[in-house]
Each structure stands twice: as C-alpha cells, then as structure tokens.
Enzyme design. Sequence first.
Site, short mmCIF file in Angstrom:
data_model
loop_
_atom_site.label_atom_id
_atom_site.label_comp_id
_atom_site.label_asym_id
_atom_site.label_seq_id
_atom_site.Cartn_x
_atom_site.Cartn_y
_atom_site.Cartn_z
CE LYS A 36 -0.62 0.26 4.86
NZ LYS A 36 -1.30 -0.44 5.98
NE ARG A 130 -5.18 0.19 11.56
CZ ARG A 130 -4.33 0.12 10.62
NH1 ARG A 130 -3.45 0.94 10.23
NH2 ARG A 130 -4.22 -1.05 9.91
C1 LIG Z 1 -0.33 -1.05 6.59
C2 LIG Z 1 -0.75 -2.34 7.21
C3 LIG Z 1 0.42 -3.56 7.35
C4 LIG Z 1 1.91 -3.25 7.04
O1 LIG Z 1 2.29 -2.13 7.82
P1 LIG Z 1 3.98 -1.82 7.75
O2 LIG Z 1 4.34 -1.14 8.86
O3 LIG Z 1 4.34 -1.09 6.57
O4 LIG Z 1 4.66 -3.33 7.91
C5 LIG Z 1 0.23 -4.69 7.90
N1 LIG Z 1 -1.09 -4.93 8.22
C6 LIG Z 1 -2.27 -4.18 8.08
C7 LIG Z 1 -3.46 -4.37 8.46
C8 LIG Z 1 -1.95 -2.89 7.52
O5 LIG Z 1 -2.89 -1.89 7.53
#
Ligand SMILES: *Cc1c(COP(=O)(O)O)cnc(C)c1O
Length: 351
Positions: A36, A130
């Site tokens: 993302k 969250r």
């Molecule tokens: C963005 C996200 C990740 C990845 O996070 P990083 O800190 O970039 O490794 C993993 N799980 C969820 C649910 C996320 O939203």
Amino acid sequence: MEAPHLEIRLEAIAHNARTLLQRCSARGMNLMGVTKAVCGYVPIAETLVSCGLNMLADSRLANIIRMRQSGIQAEFVLLRTALSQVEQVVQHAHISLNSELPVIRKLSEAAKSLRVKHKVILMVELGDLREGLMPEDLFPAVEQILKLPNIQLYGIGTNLACFGGIRPDDDKMRQLSLLAADVELRCNCKLPLVSGGNSANYEWLAGGGKPGRINNLRLGEALLLGCEPLQRRHIPGLRSDAFTFVGEVIEVKTKPSRPYGEVCQDSFGNIKQFADTGAMQRALLAGGLQDVTAGGLTPLSQVSVLGASSDHIIIDASRISLSTGQTLSFRPNYAALLASMTSPYVSKILV
Ligand SMILES: *Cc1c(COP(=O)(O)O)cnc(C)c1O
C-alpha cells in the site's frame, strides 16, 4: 526535469525481500508483502513475487485490481473491507481482513452469487485501538462465520503500533497465540493462518520472541525501507536505499534566517517561530506538500529542510555551493514515501 522524481532501486527491495523471507521462515513464519505504501506499484510487486513472496496485501482494491490486471501471480489480500465493496472484494481479492460480522455476511452472499470461495482473516483488538473485535467477542463471531456459505475462516490476526503506537511484545503475541488455540478448541475449527502483525513485529521476532501459533507477518516498511517502525531503527543486513526523492533547485539566494514583518498564519494554518541565526544561503526546490511530506526527507548532502508549502520546499543551503538547475537528493521516510508514490506529479524512475 522540473518535476520532482522518485528513484526506485528494485535490487534493494529484492535484497530485503529475500533476507526477510529467510529470517522469517527460519522462525516458522510466512510473509505477506504489503504494497500500500507504494500504491501497488507493479514493478515492485513483481519484484516481491519473484523473490518468493506469494501473498501480496494492500488496503486499496484499486491497487489489487491493477496488480492482477498486469498479470502478477500471487494470492491477493485486502487489508480492510468496506460493506459497499463486497462484490468487488470477492471478485478481486482472495483473502480479506475483517472485523464486522455484517460485512462478512455480505461477503458470503456475494461469494455465493459469484460461485467463489472467499477467505476471511478475523482481526482481534489487542490494545492499539484501530481495527479488530474485542477478544471476548471473538468466539461468538467465529461460530457465526463458520455457518456462512462460501466463506472460509482462514485465520485470525492483529495489528499493533499503527494508531496507538503499542508495541507487539511477547505478552501481546502470547495473547494472540492463545486466542488462536482457544478458537480452534472451542469452535472445533482449524485456523491455517495466525497473522501476528506488521513491520513493528520485527524486533519481537528477531529478539527471539516465541511464535507459538503465530505463523504469518504482514510486512511493508521493513521490506521497502529496511527499518522497523517502533523507533525507526535500521534493520541489520537490510538496504535502506531503495528510494531517493530528487528535486530541482529553482532559486538560490542569501536571505535572513527569520521572516520579517507581522507574524500571522502560514499557508497551512500554522503560526511558526524562527530563530534568527543571521543571513544564510537558502534554496527552493520545485516540489512541495502536494508531492511529499517534507519533514520526512533526510538530505543526502549537507543541507537541511526548513519546511514546505504546497509547491515549494525551502532548504538551508548555507553549507554547500549550489546553483539553480542543480538537484538535491533525499531519503524518504514512510510518510514521505507514501505521499510521493501517491502524487501523480512525482515521476517514478527505475534505476
Ligand atoms: C499497513 C498495514 C500493514 C503493513 O504495515 P508496515 O508497518 O508497513 O509493515 C500490515 N497490516 C495491516 C492491517 C496494515 O494496514
């Protein structure tokens, strides 16, 4: 050139992918590559898959659709699910992360009418506040999900260190592991995947944390930037030079260090204070908050970022000689990477 650009070194990302895959599988963990922060940028997604990551996760369906349309072969995971999108979710994602029973019911209906099976990972709240069901609501939810047609409860997961900044430590991971074992026992089901978290879990794992039932991590920042997000420490053996933000200098002048006149709000509503350190050589870059989070740029030369407005980055260039038309390079942090990958004004260049 004029427009800022982002240089991307795929071989650095490949190195990180291979290294992290090796370190995680040594501890019984498989990996999702989280795309993302780079908007599902296809060359990066291809690189991750070619290094052996067979699950790619993104929060946006549009990114998943683009990656699939370009022919990338992987299991695609949607990181959050909206009720209004269930039809597209079951059509384009193999797996989705969920925390609302009404959404999972709709996923089931949509999967049934499309005659596909959709895998669901149920997210559990462990303190970051969250997404996720409160642990006491997990068992009744699982019992409902197990009755739904065309839905496979593929596992449970948790996400920490994103909103509340809560560390995924041994205690949190033990809780998740116990919940997984409990769900299997009480609900008489099998959970193939127990997803412990994101890049913030790296130190837990590397520090000898006990995986227990946890067998998956979802990594974005660690793969892309080679750092962990709790204190932004470099992960030993990984590369942190996959991305370089480059901007063109459009003005260089010696000016005072403190704005003069009556002080009011700046263009973003802040009232700022500046120290008076005398005259300094200042530079402007063609690029601004519409392209990048300027505070997240670490210069690769002896300059410092004073701030930015929507289309200008203001630089203290008193320590170097510089002229208009030259470029300055920076390492972006996660926020700056996210913004510059998202901005259509920043060209992406593979080097
Ligand atoms: C963005 C996200 C990740 C990845 O996070 P990083 O800190 O970039 O490794 C993993 N799980 C969820 C649910 C996320 O939203």
